[in-house]
Write an enzyme that holds these catalytic residues in place. Sequence first.
Site, PDB file in Angstrom:
ATOM      1  N   ASP A   1      58.723  21.060  83.851  1.00 56.45           N
ATOM      2  CA  ASP A   1      57.886  22.169  83.428  1.00 56.45           C
ATOM      3  C   ASP A   1      56.534  21.517  83.133  1.00 56.45           C
ATOM      4  OD1 ASP A   1      59.441  23.869  84.703  1.00 56.45           O
ATOM      5  OD2 ASP A   1      60.557  24.779  82.800  1.00 56.45           O
ATOM      6  N   THR A   2      55.643  21.649  83.459  1.00 57.39           N
ATOM      7  CA  THR A   2      54.652  21.235  83.305  1.00 57.39           C
ATOM      8  C   THR A   2      53.359  22.267  83.097  1.00 57.39           C
ATOM      9  OG1 THR A   2      55.009  20.039  84.982  1.00 57.39           O
ATOM     10  CG2 THR A   2      52.522  20.401  84.972  1.00 57.39           C
ATOM     11  N   ILE A   3      52.087  22.507  82.213  1.00 54.71           N
ATOM     12  CA  ILE A   3      51.324  23.099  82.069  1.00 54.71           C
ATOM     13  C   ILE A   3      49.763  22.976  82.875  1.00 54.71           C
ATOM     14  CG2 ILE A   3      51.549  23.901  80.142  1.00 54.71           C
ATOM     15  CD1 ILE A   3      48.566  21.473  80.095  1.00 54.71           C
TER      16      ILE A   3
END
Length: 568
Positions: free
Chosen positions: A378-380
């Site tokens: 997961d990432t922004i």
Amino acid sequence: MSRRMSRITATLVLGLASSMSLSADRVTGPEFVTRSEVMAPGVMAATSQPLATQIALEVMRKGGNAIDAAIAANAALGLMEPTGCGIGGDLFAIVWDAQSKELHGLNASGRSPRGLSLQWFKDNDYQSIPRFGPLPVSVPGAVDGWFELHGRFGRLPMKDVLAPAIRYAREGFPVTEVIAHYWALNAERIGEYPGFAAVFLPGGRAPKKGEIFRNPALADTYEKIAAGGRDAFYKGEIARTIADYMQANGGFLSYEDLATHSSDWVEPVAVNYRGYDVWQLPPNGQGIAGLQILQLLEGYDVASMGFGSADFMHLFVEAKKLAFEDRARFYADPDFMDVSVAKLISDQYADARRALIDPEKAAAMYPHGDPEVLRDGDTIYLTVADAEGNMVSLIQSNYRGMGSGMTPPGLGFVLQDRGEMFSLDPAHPNAFAPGKRPFHTIIPAFVTKDGEPWLSFGVMGGGMQPQGHAQVLVNMIDFGMDLQAAGDAPRIRHDGSSEPTGERMTDGGVVRLERGFPPEAIAELERRGHRVEVRNDGGYGGYQAIRKDEGSWTGASESRKDGHAAGY
């Protein structure tokens, strides 16, 4: 009112309610659209957390530019969305500089520990690098990335840029809904690693939606960075704390690994898709997979197929399979790649690969290509644009949500686990080696038209990212959707491709669809040999975008995340 009139009124109300339930919730746009595009004349910011968006605007109101605002928002997200990012992770960015009218790419990813070798994994009977714990930890590159961006383009002092995040870290903020959900999931799988609970599990559990969370240790770390610059992180007390903690807990990351780290400015690469130049950063990231998908789609009349049609979905999945076979074989630290990026994204190579697609049958597997025959997550994600015309496309991540679980004492952040992406096959270009960058999934994107900026955008989510990039652009360019609709539209995700770690696809994988595609199209996909699952499992990414219009900006942020776009 008479009983008869009451019954008529009730019937009309019920009928109206029933009618509304069968149609779009909004009066404009397709029924899957969650909100209107956001428009503003001066500046725009789009992030996955509302307070981070407001911080970006606050920094620009105080005289900062888009680069200052992007760093400020990223620092806030490291606090507010630790499920996707933090200064224990890496960063990539594409910047449109309005003064020079040029794109600049930054690779701020870290390298593997120099004291760890491929032979060590072999000697200790590892078949792959673990997902969590000390072994997949690589040098965190985000802070150096901030200072590279700030040193080249920033305007405000770094203490002013980091001040909003420091304030929220000390005073606290309410945890938003999607972030709270993933926080609890991360707590289940990495909550037992040393130091994690002390920072991220106040009272022994993950904070729930709406609860106030504070991270004074991260506030202290940000203050040290603001005062002492990037060396305060890589050469000072923070670096020694990280190194001592890793050594005490079976890790290999050393003070020397941190002290010798540096980011690289790189040239973005592009393909032209129906008149639009789509830009990505070259490997060690996977951005060119999105370009390869678009190159394959370019040879078809996609617009005539229509959104949600079996013909388009089949074509998209097969194009993705082809691109990801090359991703698995060729993408790596550029110092170790044995083919050129130019060949992988060339028209001639796409023509040769496109011939492998059967329009009536799903392939169980494809061979990787051979670009040399041409002879030549997961990432922004966040994006910001300012009144001068500068635009930033920035993506930042720990990997696997909150990273390795390894949380050095007193610093307020968890270290990434990007090293998991290395292969243990010594013949693979992505094979583990000391001081090497691993294959990366996080990719910012940018689009120009006729040499002028048109779109800054990204889609979070591991291997979903290049698939999401291509779908968003097809939605806009081929299917005529606006900026918000292009992100809200239900997505296709193909899982099961060969991976840069050495895993091979042999069974065609699984086509996963969000709810909203026509049942008849799904049935036709299955007839063509695809295994299809329809489920909203949270794995379709998260999208932010800013488009440059004549005299204004348009922003979008989809409903799969907590954030929003805003401007003034």
